[in-house]
Design a protein around this motif. Structure first.
Motif, short mmCIF file in Angstrom:
data_model
loop_
_atom_site.label_atom_id
_atom_site.label_comp_id
_atom_site.label_asym_id
_atom_site.label_seq_id
_atom_site.Cartn_x
_atom_site.Cartn_y
_atom_site.Cartn_z
N ASP A 1 0.84 -1.21 0.00
CA ASP A 1 0.00 0.00 0.00
C ASP A 1 0.87 1.26 0.00
O ASP A 1 0.53 2.25 -0.64
CB ASP A 1 -0.93 0.00 1.22
CG ASP A 1 -2.01 -1.07 1.11
OD1 ASP A 1 -2.15 -1.63 -0.02
OD2 ASP A 1 -2.67 -1.38 2.11
N THR A 2 1.98 1.22 0.72
CA THR A 2 2.81 2.41 0.85
C THR A 2 3.69 2.64 -0.38
O THR A 2 3.80 3.75 -0.88
CB THR A 2 3.74 2.29 2.09
OG1 THR A 2 2.95 1.84 3.18
CG2 THR A 2 4.40 3.62 2.42
N ALA B 1 16.32 -8.69 9.22
CA ALA B 1 15.95 -7.46 9.94
C ALA B 1 17.05 -6.40 9.82
O ALA B 1 16.80 -5.21 9.95
CB ALA B 1 15.65 -7.77 11.41
N MET B 2 18.31 -6.88 9.60
CA MET B 2 19.44 -5.94 9.46
C MET B 2 19.59 -5.47 8.02
O MET B 2 20.42 -4.61 7.74
CB MET B 2 20.76 -6.65 9.82
CG MET B 2 20.70 -7.42 11.11
SD MET B 2 21.59 -6.56 12.39
CE MET B 2 23.26 -6.89 11.89
N HIS B 3 18.81 -6.06 7.10
CA HIS B 3 19.04 -5.83 5.67
C HIS B 3 18.10 -4.73 5.16
O HIS B 3 16.88 -4.84 5.29
CB HIS B 3 18.81 -7.13 4.91
CG HIS B 3 19.00 -7.01 3.42
ND1 HIS B 3 20.24 -6.82 2.85
CD2 HIS B 3 18.11 -7.08 2.40
CE1 HIS B 3 20.11 -6.77 1.54
NE2 HIS B 3 18.81 -6.91 1.24
N GLN B 4 18.67 -3.71 4.56
CA GLN B 4 17.84 -2.65 4.00
C GLN B 4 17.51 -2.97 2.55
O GLN B 4 18.43 -3.23 1.76
CB GLN B 4 18.58 -1.31 4.07
CG GLN B 4 18.90 -0.89 5.50
CD GLN B 4 19.42 0.53 5.54
OE1 GLN B 4 19.93 1.06 4.56
NE2 GLN B 4 19.28 1.17 6.71
N GLY C 1 12.13 4.67 -1.41
CA GLY C 1 12.89 4.73 -0.16
C GLY C 1 13.44 3.38 0.23
O GLY C 1 13.82 2.59 -0.63
N THR C 2 13.50 3.12 1.52
CA THR C 2 14.11 1.90 2.02
C THR C 2 13.09 1.12 2.86
O THR C 2 12.36 1.70 3.64
CB THR C 2 15.33 2.24 2.91
OG1 THR C 2 16.21 3.05 2.14
CG2 THR C 2 16.05 0.99 3.35
N VAL C 3 13.09 -0.20 2.67
CA VAL C 3 12.16 -1.04 3.41
C VAL C 3 12.96 -1.99 4.31
O VAL C 3 13.94 -2.57 3.88
CB VAL C 3 11.29 -1.88 2.45
CG1 VAL C 3 10.37 -2.80 3.24
CG2 VAL C 3 10.50 -0.99 1.51
N GLY D 1 6.71 -4.03 -3.83
CA GLY D 1 6.36 -5.28 -3.13
C GLY D 1 7.07 -6.47 -3.76
O GLY D 1 7.63 -7.32 -3.05
N ASP D 2 7.08 -6.49 -5.10
CA ASP D 2 7.77 -7.57 -5.81
C ASP D 2 9.26 -7.55 -5.50
O ASP D 2 9.87 -8.60 -5.25
CB ASP D 2 7.56 -7.43 -7.32
CG ASP D 2 6.14 -7.85 -7.74
OD1 ASP D 2 5.43 -8.41 -6.87
OD2 ASP D 2 5.78 -7.64 -8.91
N THR D 3 9.85 -6.35 -5.50
CA THR D 3 11.27 -6.23 -5.20
C THR D 3 11.57 -6.79 -3.81
O THR D 3 12.57 -7.49 -3.60
CB THR D 3 11.71 -4.75 -5.26
OG1 THR D 3 11.31 -4.21 -6.50
CG2 THR D 3 13.20 -4.60 -5.07
N VAL D 4 10.69 -6.48 -2.86
CA VAL D 4 10.89 -6.98 -1.50
C VAL D 4 10.86 -8.50 -1.47
O VAL D 4 11.74 -9.15 -0.88
CB VAL D 4 9.82 -6.39 -0.55
CG1 VAL D 4 9.87 -7.09 0.81
CG2 VAL D 4 10.02 -4.88 -0.38
N LEU D 5 9.89 -9.10 -2.15
CA LEU D 5 9.79 -10.57 -2.18
C LEU D 5 11.07 -11.18 -2.75
O LEU D 5 11.60 -12.17 -2.22
CB LEU D 5 8.58 -11.01 -3.01
CG LEU D 5 7.21 -10.79 -2.36
CD1 LEU D 5 6.11 -11.09 -3.37
CD2 LEU D 5 7.05 -11.67 -1.12
N ILE D 6 11.56 -10.58 -3.85
CA ILE D 6 12.77 -11.12 -4.49
C ILE D 6 13.97 -11.02 -3.55
O ILE D 6 14.71 -11.98 -3.36
CB ILE D 6 13.05 -10.33 -5.81
CG1 ILE D 6 11.96 -10.62 -6.84
CG2 ILE D 6 14.43 -10.70 -6.36
CD1 ILE D 6 11.99 -9.67 -8.04
#
Lengths: 312, 204
Positions: free
Chosen positions: A196-197, A256-259, A265-267, A203-208
């Motif tokens: 949403d944000t 959790a340490m990985h940006q 921005g950064t997730v 979202g796809d980038t995060v999953l990868i």
């Protein structure tokens, strides 16, 4: 043209190699096709086959020739087992990778009357270079398809179907050899918020990136799969509950340490994990999945970004 | 589907021909392999299309198999495909039986070599008895530990209606080795074989 002339003409012009030898492997005849595709001189008559073609595997081929003369039956070689018998040039030097003509050869017993012992042996040499080339291409394509068929297209880890197939196999193996087997199932915390944000592309980038980051912690024999949406699962063969729990925590803390950088921005993604180890009571692998899932949801209920070991 | 039932007389005649051909084959093989070859009297059985896959599944359940196929064709419309079926764990001695050095050629080539010798020696003998002459296609490994016999039977290039199943057991001195030979014959060719059998029966 009379019949012998027709025969002679065809033997000369046909795109099939013919070599005739006697029982002592002395060469009696070689047709034009063989001569054109080798560097043989035309005074080959009465020379030994093995002198003219030093590449031939002499011991084995002699035994094979013997079988043709003794049994009065044909023998064969196929490019699938042996790419070529005679080193010959082929007619596709540009479009194929083969150095020499791939061949199917027939070793034919020759006599005036089929009931008699053979006097001579004829090699019939067929060019199989095209077939060989296409077969190799086909095998490569099938291999690519097999890989894509078991891969999740977005994250490149195993897809759910393949992951479950492998779990079924590992489950049976663990049962049979009485070895430990553990599963970790995990889910991205508040993935909907990320979507949403930052949008679906982010979202796809995060999953990868999550899949890549988690995979770094695994051994060759472990299997990470995308179970659905933002849920992943790991098969850990020969791993007990304690080992699985240590790994789950390493995965959780590492991520959790990985940006993760996305356009906006950064997730920082966190995980809720559920861990389970095989036990004698389970008769089907699905029972492990269900219980790992229960542990995962316990982690969610307890406030997310944590690991729960399933305990009966 | 063509009616493929053989009469009792035809069946006995075929059994007798196969026995004689087997005897001749074992004689020739002994000479070539330079050792005593004992051959059991073969069991022949006619099987129709539907029951064969089930037969095989039962016989070879839980076994790793290697299957080698070789086509044959002759005069008078006789043609078919021969399948030789081996249990993988009985294949250790094949190279020795053939007189090859260990590691000289690949396992698959050993398999196609021995299969071709067994098939062509036997079928040539049989063809001679019925005054026919056969030609052969190259032997192919059609099924190994990684692919199934069922699949191959379904994918055969012609529809066969009847299978002539010939169980042979080859015993070679000092080595144990056996395999099943199955001849698959399409319905049209079975009719032609029946004609040949009738001719032979009339002659005797």
């Amino acid at each position: 043209m009379d019949l012998p002339q027709i025969n002679q003409f065809l033997v000369k012009e046909i795109n099939v190699g013919i070599i005739v030898i006697d029982a002592e492997a002395k060469v009696k005849f070689i047709n034009q096709f063989v001569l054109s595709n080798t560097d043989l001189a035309t005074d080959y008559q009465e020379q030994s086959l093995f002198n003219l073609f030093p590449e031939l595997p002499e011991k084995w081929l002699k035994r094979k020739i013997e079988s043709v003369f003794t049994l009065n039956t044909p023998a064969f070689t196929s490019w699938e087992q042996r790419e070529y018998l005679f080193k010959m040039r082929h007619t596709r030097p540009i479009t194929t990778e083969n150095d020499y003509m791939a061949q199917n050869c027939t070793l034919l017993p020759m006599s005036n009357n089929a009931d008699n012992q053979p006097e001579l042996l004829g090699f019939i040499i067929e060019d199989a270079t095209d077939v060989c080339f296409y077969q190799k291409q086909l095998s490569q394509t099938v291999e690519k398809l097999e890989i894509s068929n078991r891969t999740d297209s977005l994250t490149k880890v195993a897809n759910r179907r393949y992951w479950e197939e492998r779990l079924a196999i590992e489950f049976e193996r663990a049962k049979r050899h009485n070895q430990p087997l553990s599963l970790i199932m995990f889910d991205l915390d508040k993935f909907k918020n990320i979507n949403d944000t930052f949008g679906h592309v982010a979202g796809d980038t995060v999953l990868i990136e999550v899949a890549q980051n988690v995979a770094q912690n695994l051994r060759q024999s472990d299997l990470l799969g995308r179970y659905g949406g933002e849920e992943f699962a790991i098969i850990l063969p020969e791993t007990d509950a304690e080992g699985a729990l240590v790994l789950a925590e390493r995965i959780r803390l590492g991520l959790a340490m990985h940006q993760i950088k996305v356009d906006e921005g950064t997730v920082i993604a966190t995980l809720s994990l559920g861990v389970i180890c095989i036990c004698d009571d389970y008769s089907q692998y699905e029972e492990m999945i269900t219980r790992a899932d229960m542990a995962l949801y316990q982690s969610k209920r307890d406030g997310r970004n944590r690991t729960t070991l399933y305990q009966a | 589907m063509i009616d493929i039932a053989l009469t009792e007389e035809q069946r006995d005649c075929l059994q007798e021909l196969i026995n004689v051909a087997m005897g001749q084959a074992s004689d020739k093989l002994a000479r070539f392999l330079n050792t005593f070859v004992h051959l059991n009297v073969p069991n022949i059985e006619l099987v129709n299309f539907d029951s064969l896959p089930a037969d095989f599944t039962e016989n070879y359940a839980q076994q790793n198999l290697s299957v080698v196929s070789q086509g044959f064709y002759g005069n008078e419309g006789i043609r078919g495909e021969s399948l030789l079926i081996y249990k993988v764990n009985t294949l250790d001695d094949v190279a020795k039986i053939l007189g090859y050095e260990p590691g000289e050629i690949s396992d698959n080539e050993q398999l196609t070599d021995i299969s071709s010798i067994l098939t062509t020696t036997f079928l040539n003998g049989l063809a001679e008895l019925i005054e026919n002459q056969l030609s052969y296609s190259a032997p192919r490994v059609v099924s190994s530990a990684t692919s199934s016999l069922d699949d191959h039977l379904k994918q055969l290039s012609f529809d066969w209606d009847l299978a002539l199943k010939v169980d042979i057991s080859y015993m070679v001195t000092d080595y144990s080795f056996d395999c099943d030979m199955v001849l698959l014959i399409p319905g049209e060719a079975v009719k032609n074989i029946q004609l040949v059998l009738e001719r032979i029966l009339k002659e005797y």
